[in-house]
Design a protein around this motif. Structure first.
Motif, PDB file in Angstrom:
ATOM      1  N   UNK A 220      11.154  -3.199   0.866  1.00  0.00           N
ATOM      2  CA  UNK A 220      10.775  -3.790  -0.414  1.00  0.00           C
ATOM      3  C   UNK A 220      11.044  -2.768  -1.513  1.00  0.00           C
ATOM      4  N   UNK A 221      11.472  -3.225  -2.719  1.00  0.00           N
ATOM      5  CA  UNK A 221      11.739  -2.270  -3.807  1.00  0.00           C
ATOM      6  C   UNK A 221      10.470  -1.490  -4.138  1.00  0.00           C
ATOM      7  N   UNK A 222      10.606  -0.199  -4.454  1.00  0.00           N
ATOM      8  CA  UNK A 222       9.417   0.611  -4.725  1.00  0.00           C
ATOM      9  C   UNK A 222       8.683   0.148  -5.988  1.00  0.00           C
ATOM     10  N   UNK A 223       7.374   0.275  -5.917  1.00  0.00           N
ATOM     11  CA  UNK A 223       6.560  -0.006  -7.112  1.00  0.00           C
ATOM     12  C   UNK A 223       6.675   1.160  -8.075  1.00  0.00           C
ATOM     13  N   UNK A 224       6.674   0.889  -9.349  1.00  0.00           N
ATOM     14  CA  UNK A 224       6.627   1.975 -10.321  1.00  0.00           C
ATOM     15  C   UNK A 224       5.308   1.883 -11.070  1.00  0.00           C
ATOM     16  N   UNK A 225       4.749   3.076 -11.333  1.00  0.00           N
ATOM     17  CA  UNK A 225       3.447   3.091 -11.989  1.00  0.00           C
ATOM     18  C   UNK A 225       3.522   2.394 -13.337  1.00  0.00           C
ATOM     19  N   UNK A 226       2.444   1.702 -13.668  1.00  0.00           N
ATOM     20  CA  UNK A 226       2.292   1.024 -14.957  1.00  0.00           C
ATOM     21  C   UNK A 226       3.305  -0.088 -15.164  1.00  0.00           C
ATOM     22  N   UNK A 227       3.981  -0.482 -14.086  1.00  0.00           N
ATOM     23  CA  UNK A 227       4.864  -1.646 -14.207  1.00  0.00           C
ATOM     24  C   UNK A 227       4.376  -2.690 -13.220  1.00  0.00           C
TER      25      UNK A 227
END
Ligand code: EPU
Length: 298
Positions: A220-227
């Motif tokens: 799964x695509x990585x999560x980015x903080x505050x997004x």
């Protein structure tokens, strides 16, 4: 090359057939060391002969290229690596022990923690290496320590505080995992078992478990903080209209778009070609460059 060692070694083995994709080439050598000492002898000989070695777990997340492996594939399937014992709330499992058996055995003992791993085909060693898991949790969360072997044959243990597990990876650099100790919580056996069944049923309803595949092909695509969290690989591939897309004997599953299933006469090249088409299509459509989750040898 190994004749003077008293180790069970098969030659020219159809390795692809031993993976869950059921495709891919042969291995020059397939070794089954009986214990840690034989394993040390084996990798010392490989190093001496400049022959690469590979540790094979359950073959459930693995694609062997059609040209096969000019090296020594090692399976830790002897009793010395395939064991489970309990000490208080800890489960101590050899790297070759089957993960699904571990999940069920801990549930029967009324020990809670590994439910999230229900239905994941793997050996303990493979699950630790890849930090196998899913939506409900991962392998690393319950690890107390891991015993490993370096490429020079030294063995030692990494304690919880040295270990970092993140999405589908760990910071273990040694090539061989020997044993894992899981720290679990006392619970009620029926309750733990109920959760194991629930998670397994979710997977059975949403994934093509009866077909030949190596589970999710992409991370799964990585999560980015505050997004906001990005869509999952499965939904990106689905939205790109790729369910049922096939090349040769490899097909994007119609049940779960992040699974590539293989049919009769499929080649590893077909699977790689489908993966590449999926990656490019999703990249063009959404700007996200999916990373492969499946391990490819060599
Ligand atoms: N979805 C679609 N179309 C599809 C498949 C999924 O739209 O064809 C949507 C679902 O409706 C859902 C979302 O995508 O909203 C996520 O799907 P799912 O719940 O199946 O979870 P996943 O993120 O695709 C992850 C793991 C699986 C694990 C499941 C369940 C990854 C790449 N995958 O899948 O792991 O089994 O959670 O715990 O992390 C594996 O690693 O091999 C694997 C199968």
């Amino acid at each position: 090359m190994f004749d003077d060692l008293n180790i069970t070694i098969e030659r020219d083995v159809a390795l692809g057939a031993m993976t869950w994709y059921k495709v891919g080439g042969r291995a020059a050598f397939l070794a089954h060391p009986a214990d840690v000492e034989q394993l040390q002898q084996l990798i010392a000989r490989c190093r001496q002969q400049k022959l690469p070695f590979y540790i094979m777990g359950a073959g459930a997340n693995l694609l062997v290229r059609d040209a096969g492996i000019d090296g020594c594939v090692i399976r830790l399937d002897a009793p010395a690596f395939d064991y489970l014992r309990f000490e208080d709330n800890r489960a101590i499992a050899g790297a070759g022990f089957d993960l699904m058996k571990l999940v069920l055995a801990t549930a029967r003992e009324g020990l809670s923690g590994l439910q999230a791993l229900a239905g994941i085909p793997a050996t303990v060693g493979g699950a630790v290496r890849m930090n196998a898991g899913g939506a409900y949790g991962d392998t690393g969360s319950n690890i107390r320590s891991v015993r490993v072997m370096s490429d020079t044959g030294q063995t030692y243990a990494h304690d919880r505080n040295e270990l970092v597990f993140s999405y589908r990876r760990s910071n273990i650099v040694e090539p061989i995992i020997l044993e894992a100790v899981f720290e679990l919580e006392p619970g009620e056996a029926p309750e733990v078992m109920r959760r194991v069944k629930e998670i397994f049923l979710y997977k059975r309803n949403t994934q093509p478990l009866g077909e030949n595949s190596a589970g999710c092909a992409f991370k799964n695509p990585p999560r980015r903080e505050e997004e906001p969290p990005p869509p999952s690989a499965g939904s990106l591939i689905d939205q790109a209209g790729l369910k049922g897309f096939c090349i040769g004997g490899a097909e994007v599953s119609r049940k779960h778009a992040n699974f590539i299933v293989t049919h009769d006469n499929c080649k590893a090249d077909d699977v790689l070609a489908v993966m590449e088409h999926v990656r490019q299509t999703v990249l063009q459509r959404s700007g996200l460059n999916l990373q492969r989750e499946v391990v490819v040898w060599p």
